[in-house]
Design a protein around this motif. Sequence first.
Motif, short mmCIF file in Angstrom:
data_model
loop_
_atom_site.label_atom_id
_atom_site.label_comp_id
_atom_site.label_asym_id
_atom_site.label_seq_id
_atom_site.Cartn_x
_atom_site.Cartn_y
_atom_site.Cartn_z
N PRO A 147 -1.05 8.81 -1.58
CA PRO A 147 -2.05 8.88 -2.66
C PRO A 147 -2.87 7.61 -2.68
O PRO A 147 -2.34 6.51 -2.50
N GLN A 148 -4.16 7.76 -2.88
CA GLN A 148 -5.03 6.59 -2.83
C GLN A 148 -5.47 6.14 -4.23
O GLN A 148 -4.87 5.29 -4.84
N ILE A 149 -6.48 6.74 -4.76
CA ILE A 149 -7.04 6.25 -6.02
C ILE A 149 -7.32 7.42 -6.94
O ILE A 149 -7.90 8.42 -6.52
N ASP A 150 -6.89 7.34 -8.19
CA ASP A 150 -7.14 8.44 -9.12
C ASP A 150 -8.61 8.44 -9.55
O ASP A 150 -9.30 7.43 -9.43
N THR A 151 -9.07 9.58 -10.04
CA THR A 151 -10.50 9.74 -10.36
C THR A 151 -10.98 8.74 -11.39
O THR A 151 -12.05 8.15 -11.25
N ARG A 152 -10.20 8.54 -12.43
CA ARG A 152 -10.61 7.61 -13.49
C ARG A 152 -10.77 6.20 -12.92
O ARG A 152 -11.75 5.51 -13.21
N ALA B 11 0.82 -1.22 0.00
CA ALA B 11 0.00 0.00 0.00
C ALA B 11 0.85 1.26 0.00
O ALA B 11 0.35 2.34 -0.33
N SER B 12 2.11 1.13 0.34
CA SER B 12 3.00 2.29 0.30
C SER B 12 3.53 2.54 -1.11
O SER B 12 4.14 3.57 -1.38
N GLU B 13 3.27 1.56 -2.00
CA GLU B 13 3.81 1.64 -3.36
C GLU B 13 2.75 1.84 -4.44
O GLU B 13 3.07 2.27 -5.55
N LYS B 14 1.48 1.47 -4.13
CA LYS B 14 0.45 1.54 -5.18
C LYS B 14 -0.91 1.84 -4.55
O LYS B 14 -1.10 1.65 -3.34
N ILE C 113 -9.44 -1.35 4.73
CA ILE C 113 -8.30 -1.27 5.63
C ILE C 113 -7.13 -0.52 4.99
O ILE C 113 -6.52 0.37 5.59
N LEU C 114 -6.84 -0.86 3.73
CA LEU C 114 -5.70 -0.24 3.05
C LEU C 114 -5.99 1.22 2.71
O LEU C 114 -5.09 2.07 2.78
N SER C 115 -7.24 1.53 2.36
CA SER C 115 -7.62 2.91 2.07
C SER C 115 -7.45 3.77 3.32
O SER C 115 -6.91 4.89 3.26
N LYS C 116 -7.90 3.25 4.45
CA LYS C 116 -7.77 3.97 5.73
C LYS C 116 -6.30 4.18 6.07
O LYS C 116 -5.88 5.27 6.49
N TRP C 117 -5.49 3.13 5.87
CA TRP C 117 -4.06 3.22 6.20
C TRP C 117 -3.37 4.25 5.32
O TRP C 117 -2.55 5.04 5.80
N GLN C 118 -3.71 4.27 4.04
CA GLN C 118 -3.11 5.25 3.13
C GLN C 118 -3.52 6.67 3.51
O GLN C 118 -2.69 7.59 3.46
N ALA C 119 -4.77 6.85 3.89
CA ALA C 119 -5.25 8.18 4.28
C ALA C 119 -4.53 8.65 5.54
O ALA C 119 -4.14 9.81 5.66
#
Length: 257
Positions: free
Chosen positions: A63-68, A15-18, A52-58
């Motif tokens: 960076p989490q997820i691009d709009t597209r 999650a630190s890479e993508k 879980i990964l979204s929360k950790w990244q935030a």
Amino acid sequence: MTDREKIMKAAFRLASEKPFDKITLSEIAKEVDMHWSTVRRQFGNKQELKRILSKWQAENDLPQIDTRTQIIEASSNVFSEKGYARATLDEVAKKANLTKGAVYWHFSSKQDLFLALVDRNISHQLKQIPSIIKHILSSNDSVKALSKWFESQFTFVIDDENKQMLMLEFITSSREPIVKNKLNDAFSKILIGTELIVQEMQDKNLISNQIHPKSVSVLIQSIINGVIQTWIINPEQIQKETLVSDISHILWEGIKP
């Protein structure tokens, strides 16, 4: 370090890479050299893994997820729930927490978005081909290597209910000429990719040279697609762990040197 600690450490490293939506249970399992089902028990399902990964990244300002990607991910849920015919871009925008204008900025129509979704799913499978070839050619146990291959193909769809329904939606939507052409092109790429694997195995004398590689490719993809469709219709009749091993042994008896 416990198995859970190892799994979480590997998941957070990825999650630190993508973006979190690009990380799969199978990918984490490979990182820690464990069976995918062991990893899944730690998260429950793919959606919980994403949460879980979204929360950790935030929390770590990553960076989490691009709009597209966010739109395509949301469309996957909407198309699988509503079907292509009944789905609307308004529903996709709502699911993605975006405005309809933001959706139209990236996709000109519902059909355009649906085709992008087809591309994404097929691209995921095509990206696996080089590593699959490498693994099979370097393995001392060809049947085990085939089992790993089948398992990766099955779990990609079977573990995600959205992908199960999308597979049927792709097929039923093929009545539209442009969708049919896209699916024809996409599945042709998968067949060619599988044929390359078979050809490489034949060149290394790992399997019989008396069978045309395209025929083996069609057979393998037919088995994979047939099992997935059976799982969607009647999952209680399939014991996945046993089935994968049995299919691999049956196939090996027909193609071994």
